[in-house]
Write a protein that holds these residues in place. Structure first.
Motif, PDB file in Angstrom:
ATOM      1  N   ARG A 239     -98.713 -53.860  11.754  1.00 48.39           N
ATOM      2  CA  ARG A 239     -97.468 -53.674  11.009  1.00 48.39           C
ATOM      3  C   ARG A 239     -96.680 -54.983  11.005  1.00 48.39           C
ATOM      4  O   ARG A 239     -96.504 -55.608  12.046  1.00 48.39           O
TER       5      ARG A 239
ATOM      6  N   TYR B   6    -101.008 -53.931   3.209  1.00 46.16           N
ATOM      7  CA  TYR B   6    -100.634 -54.084   4.615  1.00 46.16           C
ATOM      8  C   TYR B   6     -99.308 -53.371   4.865  1.00 46.16           C
ATOM      9  O   TYR B   6     -98.373 -53.487   4.057  1.00 46.16           O
ATOM     10  N   PRO B   7     -99.185 -52.642   5.959  1.00 48.51           N
ATOM     11  CA  PRO B   7     -97.941 -51.909   6.228  1.00 48.51           C
ATOM     12  C   PRO B   7     -96.805 -52.851   6.614  1.00 48.51           C
ATOM     13  O   PRO B   7     -96.911 -53.596   7.592  1.00 48.51           O
TER      14      PRO B   7
ATOM     15  N   SER C 147     -93.254 -53.030   8.107  1.00 48.44           N
ATOM     16  CA  SER C 147     -92.326 -52.187   8.865  1.00 48.44           C
ATOM     17  C   SER C 147     -90.922 -52.303   8.295  1.00 48.44           C
ATOM     18  O   SER C 147     -90.242 -51.296   8.080  1.00 48.44           O
TER      19      SER C 147
ATOM     20  N   ALA D 170     -90.359 -50.997   2.346  1.00 47.45           N
ATOM     21  CA  ALA D 170     -90.174 -50.987   3.788  1.00 47.45           C
ATOM     22  C   ALA D 170     -88.786 -50.493   4.180  1.00 47.45           C
ATOM     23  O   ALA D 170     -87.997 -50.066   3.335  1.00 47.45           O
TER      24      ALA D 170
ATOM     25  N   HIS E 102     -91.358 -51.486  16.106  1.00 44.57           N
ATOM     26  CA  HIS E 102     -92.080 -50.983  14.934  1.00 44.57           C
ATOM     27  C   HIS E 102     -93.000 -52.020  14.296  1.00 44.57           C
ATOM     28  O   HIS E 102     -93.561 -51.777  13.226  1.00 44.57           O
ATOM     29  N   SER E 103     -93.155 -53.189  14.931  1.00 42.54           N
ATOM     30  CA  SER E 103     -93.921 -54.278  14.317  1.00 42.54           C
ATOM     31  C   SER E 103     -94.916 -54.869  15.303  1.00 42.54           C
ATOM     32  O   SER E 103     -94.619 -55.026  16.491  1.00 42.54           O
TER      33      SER E 103
END
Length: 278
Positions: free
Chosen positions: A2, A24-25, A27, A46, A58-59
């Protein structure tokens, strides 16, 4: 993996868009300006974070897309605030600074990744990243491969070479802006307004830039210096009343003479070079 961004300027926004579009996620974003963070987050699908602890939790990868002078302080605040940075990647995007700018990152891997391009429009930049060189420095094993798999052209650079690398980028980008501005000012002395001056110079500028990019500076070189035309060079110098402008013209012409000698080894440039300084 993330990806989060501390800083919501043009570079951070462009990178967020790029990675988001490739699946790609992202965050989210943390910024002094929540409005800026919201705009960047919206573009990258995001979230907006409120503090360092929140975005760090979260990353897995955190880009510090902040001004160069703020990198150390922001990284220090991040390390002091986050619960656990172990094995996370903390990446700054400065061209001039190396990874040595980072303080102790509490187990995170700190390195630099710099796009060799001038970014004025983050949406356009995101579309151009796949054809842009990114220099990577101080990175752990696997980082370069990760970004190459994401479609980026990544080349390694040594920490000691970051400053001269960034100087080269500035000369080819920012200094060209200064030269174009100078040329515009000279045309204003001939009675042309700013808009007409740009219309005159833009085709020359773009054509020459394309030629240099395609052929290299030696093959692309044209003009009175390349021809060893000292009479025309003399006329140019006579137009420059400002001593600093005359000096700049002479120094740049010296650079061109070295290129011209490489392009035309049988042509003599002694007389031209002597006339420059008399």
């Amino acid at each position: 993996m993330r990806i989060g961004f501390i800083g919501a300027g043009k570079v951070g926004t462009a990178l967020g868009i790029y990675f988001h579009e490739r699946g790609y996620p992202i965050s989210g974003y943390l910024s002094h300006s929540r409005d800026h963070a919201a705009l960047s987050a919206r573009a990258a699908g995001a979230s907006v974070f409120n503090d360092y602890m929140d975005i760090a939790s979260h990353s897995d990868i955190l880009f510090l897309t902040v001004p160069d002078a703020s990198i150390r302080d922001v990284a220090g605040e991040l390390a002091a605030s986050a619960d656990d940075l172990t094995s996370k990647w903390i990446i700054h995007t400065s061209g001039a600074y190396s990874s040595s700018v980072f303080p102790d990152l509490c187990g995170a891997c700190g390195f630099s990744l710099h796009p060799a391009m001038a970014i004025s429009d983050p949406y356009k930049a995101a579309g151009d990243f796949s054809s842009t060189i990114f220099t990577i420095e101080g990175a752990p094993d696997g980082a370069a491969l990760f970004f190459r798999e994401a479609g980026l052209n990544v080349l390694p650079i040594a920490s000691k070479d970051k400053a001269i690398y960034h100087l080269a980028c500035a000369v080819s980008s920012n200094f060209v802006v200064a030269l174009f501005s100078w040329a515009t000012d000279l045309l204003s002395q001939a009675g042309f307004g700013a808009e007409d001056a740009r219309k005159i110079l833009t085709p020359i500028f773009i054509s020459n830039a394309s030629s240099v990019a395609e052929k290299g500076p030696v093959a692309a070189l044209t003009g009175p210096v390349e021809r060893a035309d000292k009479d025309t060079v003399g006329k140019h110098l006579s137009c420059l009343s400002d001593p600093s402008d005359r000096q700049l013209y002479r120094l740049l012409s010296e650079k061109l003479i070295r290129l011209a000698e490489e392009k035309n080894p049988s042509r003599r440039y002694d007389d031209l070079e002597e006339s420059l300084w008399h």
